[in-house]
Design a protein around this motif. Structure first.
Motif, PDB file in Angstrom:
ATOM      1  N   GLY A 134     -23.403 -38.242   1.063  1.00  0.00           N
ATOM      2  CA  GLY A 134     -23.045 -37.619   2.333  1.00  0.00           C
ATOM      3  C   GLY A 134     -22.362 -36.268   2.164  1.00  0.00           C
TER       4      GLY A 134
ATOM      5  N   SER E  38     -21.257 -44.832  -1.524  1.00  0.00           N
ATOM      6  CA  SER E  38     -22.244 -45.342  -0.563  1.00  0.00           C
ATOM      7  C   SER E  38     -23.285 -46.208  -1.260  1.00  0.00           C
ATOM      8  N   GLN E  83     -23.251 -44.296   6.796  1.00  0.00           N
ATOM      9  CA  GLN E  83     -22.533 -43.027   6.829  1.00  0.00           C
ATOM     10  C   GLN E  83     -23.095 -42.119   7.923  1.00  0.00           C
ATOM     11  N   ASP E 156     -18.340 -47.051   5.889  1.00  0.00           N
ATOM     12  CA  ASP E 156     -18.543 -45.837   5.115  1.00  0.00           C
ATOM     13  C   ASP E 156     -17.978 -44.664   5.915  1.00  0.00           C
ATOM     14  N   GLU E 157     -16.778 -44.308   5.616  1.00  0.00           N
ATOM     15  CA  GLU E 157     -16.084 -43.238   6.337  1.00  0.00           C
ATOM     16  C   GLU E 157     -16.122 -43.434   7.847  1.00  0.00           C
TER      17      GLU E 157
HETATM   18 MG   LIG Z   1     -21.401 -41.621   0.849  1.00  0.00          MG
END
Ligand SMILES: [Mg+2]
Ligand SMILES: Nc1ncnc2c1ncn2[C@@H]1O[C@H](COP(=O)(O)OP(=O)(O)OP(=O)(O)O)[C@@H](O)[C@H]1O
Ligand SMILES: Nc1ncnc2c1ncn2[C@@H]1O[C@H](COP(=O)(O)OP(=O)(O)OP(=O)(O)O)[C@@H](O)[C@H]1O
Ligand code: MOO
Ligand SMILES: [Mg+2]
Lengths: 355, 234, 223, 223, 355
Positions: A134, E38, E83, E156-157
């Motif tokens: 990401g 991830s 994500q 994820d975040e």
């Molecule tokens: Mg990631």
């Protein structure tokens, strides 16, 4: 270097009404989720068409509903970092970055190379976006925008997916790169620190409307509106009414607070930032304005500070909004006189009067 | 003699492909090496439409007079060039392994599934219809007939046993041993089936075309036609 | 069995797919861009038409368009000296007309599936509309477009009805494989017909496989 | 001009598109899932074949498959009492076989364009493979799939060569519109043929427009 | 409630090698961009297949290369917040959230409704993802994950695209929601504060390898590795060598620092967090260890603190890495004795010895 935006646009269930202006400064855009920040950038980039108004960039009219001017995105020379990156999945990182550079191959490779270096993307040049993490994707997108030297650079949360270390490095890097070109920069961000350190000017959005525009530091100092105070993370906000020219009564906290600014009739809320509640030692307090002795409700440990929640302690469990949050450096907290009671002082200047 | 090279285009009913391509054209080429013959084969109705629209065709051999007359009416054919070239017969066929026992053309009505060329577009079907009308059988047949859009279809339907019986040209029936001929159409029931030949107007190769037609009428050509089941017209 | 129908068919199908591909792509992107939904639907209807008519009927139409006594045919003949009917180009015309809707429709579907954000991003990166088309839209729509191309090629290779009508069935000139198959079948030469069928199948099979191979290689960035 | 070819054609095309649609979709998703690239290409080649053969040749194949003297035809006739040849179902079979590759290929292209992340997300949300297919893959691939459906329907409606071969051309039973058009054109009855042509065009036009309308409504979430 | 992961996976140019374990704690995952965070989550969710190793969730073997077990994602009952959200574009917000709930319509609507409320999505139920802002999309994705009550929740975040105010509200909300179910939680985040306040346990990734696993607070206290110190935003790091059992020489800064921990031979770097440089007044210093009197290089203003850059001042402009960053509360900075020289003290405990 200047940008003037004054537009309106209606979509189903949402009404955007923005007016803002910059003169070569970096302009931060702060606003709650869904308040129209991205849509504004999209209007400037030419991806969405406003219903009314005008957009003028460096004396070039990008859009004018009255005279029916509506330049193609290609003619606007804006750089727009999409919130979801919008990398081209079928192109390698190199190709993505260099796609629109109309240069001989050698020069292009050079420029792409130096961008990749600036964004720490070395070795990823031959990968496809689907093979990147990401944060790597975000950096590629950023590099792709910057390599064009657009007249204005619009960054939609450019650093949101990065780890702390990389974020700082890149912020530093972007800052340096940005110095090389004297275009305008618009930056949407949710980070107080980012706005504060990046942007001289700030515009705040609420539900599609740009409610406040001005100098960043001034806005942080006097948020003026309830929404702005919240967005600049003022943790303690209470409805209030006027008591005297420099005093308000905060309803949630059952407190009279003295302010440096005069209390106008528009004032409806009062706010205090958690960092502005200063732990004091009774014997050594010079200024006795806004001196509060409350109970510790709970203490949560953060990396360098404690988050201390205070309540009046009068009626068992206090209601959630009757609580004051105070952030204290660990060192200071540990030095305090132990006990259930905590004494804090709020400087007059830190009492934020809000509409 | 070193004569000028010329090319003629021949448009002929599909049923003539084997004997023309296979034998007659090579024979002609041997005699007239300077004349090249290009041939196209399709159903006569299509060829007619193509000629009407100006397809560069010199010689037309139709599977029925109808098309030739239609073209003649539109003055697309050199009048004196039209000649009855061949004669064909329509026959009743059944699958080779059929155990149904019929012997006469009239007995076609006993069959459940009948294959006939579409009288509107397929000459063989036209003749079949004519014969059946004269035999007062058309109405019965029409109600259970599948009308093939070309002779090949009709032939294959019978060959595959999809149809119990069918009416085709005798020349078509000769293509496959999966069908057997049961009967010819009674002579009085149907007009002579004539394959006329004609030269298309306003073309350059008229001379060569005439040579070709003359050749088709030679005894040796007639012998070849007959070996393919046609009767050479006298 | 002869070689010429194979060569003619290969030539016709290749030239035809070239035109069909381009025409189909451009028609598709043009229709996708049309703003008015009504006009869009009507154009779509019209462009799909050649598909619903039996090829023979399409052939008749073409015959009427290119006939030497018809306006277009006369123009071509008198001013350019070109006679379309019964010429090799006629096989190409027939193949293009008949396979066009396949290319057009597939491409349109593929284009509509492409993420609009990418197109927008490309525009802000100052790619011209042409570049947006060739460098973003096309590669993104590749699976669908390739699929359409394969369909169109195969259809062109197998085209028979319309071809027979305007191109005739002349050996060494306009006799394509399908026509040869038809002629052989009509003449009862099932064996020869069978060989031709096998050849048609082999060619189209090879083309399908090759195209897949190429587009799979192209598309290998999507894991 | 008669009514029966219109009714028969409508019936045939509707039933045929039903089967073609399902078969095409399932073939497409099945091929998309095949791991081995070789097998994938070969299957793709085979499934595209009916398109390259002139319909008449396809008709021959079908005749050889369903002929009463062939194993399958015999089985159907003797054990189920069904004779396919010359029956109305034969028109459907012809239409399905001929239009299948269009549906299959379009659907395959459309499926391949769908974002794999969405499929994955659906799986982690515990949607069964069937739900993933119907609720995620299909709607996402809608433009391409609808495009394929239109192609297949149109092709089925216009199918002529193979139909003539196995279904025959029996009035009130298997004479479809294309067959009627062909007869009239061949007989030189251009007027009647013209009426039929207009009807075919109208039907397919309506279908194209309707389908577009539905899929545009469906797809109106993409601004 | 337990998760055991011990896997390896190679993709072109990247080698993932992870082993971690939790027992009902919330586990934070920290790692540089592209370090495999991830990918690890994707392996657990069943979207990627590792080459080797095992994944066991609550005694259920999800994956075991040796015995060829590889459950379908559907059978794993994991909740994974992508994500990039991966919302279904053709479904409304409501449909997205409720898609996999196998309940009678009424119950489903109830659950979806309560989720929408918890995530402040009221009124957006009928919108499509394409009509939502970035933050709104993120909240929908979060709600969609949580509504299933999966055995493990992998985020994820999750809060990266939210404004400050909303972020805190949602963090609070998620915390509450998470209390209702006792599954494991894995959370990838780049926010030091988020890790610190959300996760008891922490695993740190570096280039695909999980290099450190342990108690979050302990790791922040003793990052052990250079990479970990950086990721937990230690701003001042210098190579060093051992001087004595409790002393190292910091090469960049030309300083000898005294540490509380014993200096082992593995120690190669020394780090000091910017908040741990305490501004002192010479007369009142009790502990004279690590007392430094350096020059002010530059001062940058942040919201509540100044970032003060110090250099030795000896050779004109100091090199970038010879500078020490010190973060000082504004109040404190303003109270200092004015002058170019600044005196700071670093407590022994704050000297981080790194490998
Ligand atoms: Mg990631
Ligand atoms: N096509 C559309 N139709 C209807 N509403 C829309 C459409 N596009 C955006 N909106 C609405 O417009 C509002 C503003 O969206 P925008 O993306 O500008 O928000 P934002 O300020 O960027 O928020 P975030 O910080 O979450 O990214 C949102 O409430 C969204 O739901
Ligand atoms: N399909 C692939 N082929 C090749 N390399 C890949 C592939 N997928 C991921 N990678 C690489 O694997 C590494 C780890 O990716 P991952 O997405 O797990 O990173 P991350 O830790 O989540 O980073 P971020 O914080 O930036 O999201 C990256 O370097 C990426 O380039
Ligand atoms: O080829 Mo024909 O004219 O149908 O017998
Ligand atoms: Mg946004």
């Amino acid at each position: 270097m200047s940008l003037m935006v004054d537009i309106e646009k209606k979509v189903k269930g949402f009404h955007l009404k923005v007016s803002l202006e910059t003169e070569g400064d970096y302009l931060g855009i702060l606003g709650a989720s869904g308040s129209g920040k991205s849509m504004t950038l999209r209007c400037i980039a030419g991806i969405e068409t406003p219903d009314r108004g005008r957009i003028i960039l460096n004396d070039k009219v990008l859009f004018d509903a009255d005279t029916n001017i509506n330049l193609m995105p290609q003619q606007r020379n804006t750089g727009y970092l999409f919130q979801n990156y919008a990398l081209f999945p079928h192109m390698t990182v190199e190709e993505n970055i260099g796609i629109g550079l109309r240069l001989p191959e050698k020069n292009r490779n050079e420029q792409v190379g130096s961008m990749m270096e600036a964004f720490q993307l070395q070795g990823l040049g031959k990968k496809f976006p689907g093979q990147l993490s990401g944060g790597q994707q975000q950096r590629v997108a950023l590099a792709r925008c910057l390599v064009y030297k657009p007249d204005i650079l619009m960054l939609d949360e450019p650093f949101s997916a990065l780890d702390a270390h990389l974020k700082e490095q890149l912020q530093e890097g972007v800052r340096k790169l940005l110095k090389l070109y004297d275009g305008d920069v618009l930056m949407v961000t949710h980070s107080r620190e980012e706005v504060y350190s990046f942007c001289q000017k700030l515009v705040v959005f609420e539900e599609g409307v740009s409610i406040l525009y001005g100098d960043t530091k001034a806005i942080f100092k006097r948020p003026k509106y309830h929404a702005v105070a919240r967005l600049t993370s003022c943790k303690n906000i209470s409805p209030c009414y006027r008591v005297s020219d420099h005093q308000v009564y905060a309803m949630n906290w059952d407190l009279v607070l003295t302010s440096a600014d005069p209390v106008t009739s528009a004032v409806k809320y009062v706010g205090v930032r958690a960092h502005d509640l200063h732990l004091v030692n009774e014997r050594r307090v010079a200024n006795r304005d806004n001196l509060i002795r409350w109970n510790m409700n709970k203490v949560i440990e953060d990396v360098f500070e404690y988050h201390v929640y205070l309540d009046k302690g009068d009626a068992g469990k206090a209601k959630a909004d009757a609580i004051l949050l105070c952030k204290v450096a660990k060192e200071k907290w540990n030095q305090r006189a132990l006990g259930e009671e905590v004494m804090v002082n709020i400087p007059r200047e830190a009492v934020l009067l809000l509409e | 003699s070193q004569e000028e090279e010329s090319v003629i285009t021949l448009a002929a009913a599909a049923s003539l492909k084997n004997c023309l391509d296979g034998e007659l054209i090579p024979m002609f080429r041997e005699q007239y090496p300077e004349i090249q013959v290009e041939a196209t084969y399709d159903s006569s109705g299509k060829l007619q439409a193509q000629i009407e629209e100006g397809a560069p065709i010199n010689v037309f051999i139709s599977a029925a007079m109808k098309q030739m007359e239609a073209l003649d009416e539109k003055e697309l054919i050199i009048k004196d060039s039209i000649k009855a070239l061949l004669e064909n017969k329509i026959v009743l066929i059944v699958p080779a392994d059929s155990d149904t026992f019929i012997e006469t053309f009239e007995e076609i009505v006993k069959m459940e599934r009948i294959a006939v060329g579409d009288p509107d577009s397929v000459p063989a079907g036209q003749y079949a219809k004519e014969a059946l009308i004269n035999l007062n059988l058309w109405e019965i047949v029409e109600s259970k007939a599948s009308l093939g859009t070309n002779v090949t279809e009709v032939l294959n339907w019978v060959a595959e046993g999809s149809a119990d019986a069918g009416i085709v040209y005798s020349t078509d029936a000769a293509f496959t041993d999966k069908v057997k001929v049961v009967a010819e159409a009674p002579a009085e029931s149907v007009a002579q089936i004539i394959y006329p030949v004609g030269i298309v107007k306003s073309t350059e190769g008229e001379e060569a075309a005439r040579k070709f037609i003359v050749f088709l009428e030679t005894e040796e050509a007639k012998a070849v036609f007959e070996s393919y089941g046609f009767t050479a017209n006298q | 069995m002869q070689l010429s129908p194979i060569l003619i068919s290969l030539k016709t199908a290749s030239v035809a797919i070239f035109f069909t591909f381009l025409l189909g792509l451009f028609a598709a992107q043009w229709v996708v861009k049309i703003q008015s939904k009504k006009v869009k639907m009507i154009m779509d209807g019209i462009l799909t038409l050649p598909l619903v008519l039996p090829p023979t009927v399409v052939g008749f139409f073409l015959l009427f368009v290119f006939g030497v006594n018809r306006p277009l045919g006369r123009f071509l003949l008198h001013y350019l000296g070109v006679r379309i009917i019964f010429s090799w180009p006629a096989t190409v015309i027939a193949a293009v007309v008949v396979s066009f809707p396949l290319m057009y429709r597939s491409a349109r579907g593929a284009f509509e599936q492409v993420d609009q954000n990418l197109i927008m991003a490309a525009r802000t990166l100052r790619l011209s509309e042409r570049q947006v088309f060739w460098r973003i839209l096309m590669p993104q729509a590749l699976p669908g477009v390739v699929g359409g191309g394969i369909l169109a090629f195969a259809r062109g290779l197998g085209e028979f009805g319309a071809t027979a009508m305007i191109a005739g069935n002349i050996e060494n000139r306009t006799r394509t494989l399908p026509m040869a198959i038809y002629s052989e079948v009509a003449a009862g030469n099932m064996d020869t017909a069978g060989y031709y069928v096998i050849i048609v199948l082999t060619i189209s099979f090879l083309v399908v496989v090759l195209t897949n191979y190429v587009s799979i290689k192209e598309g290998n960035h999507e894991k």
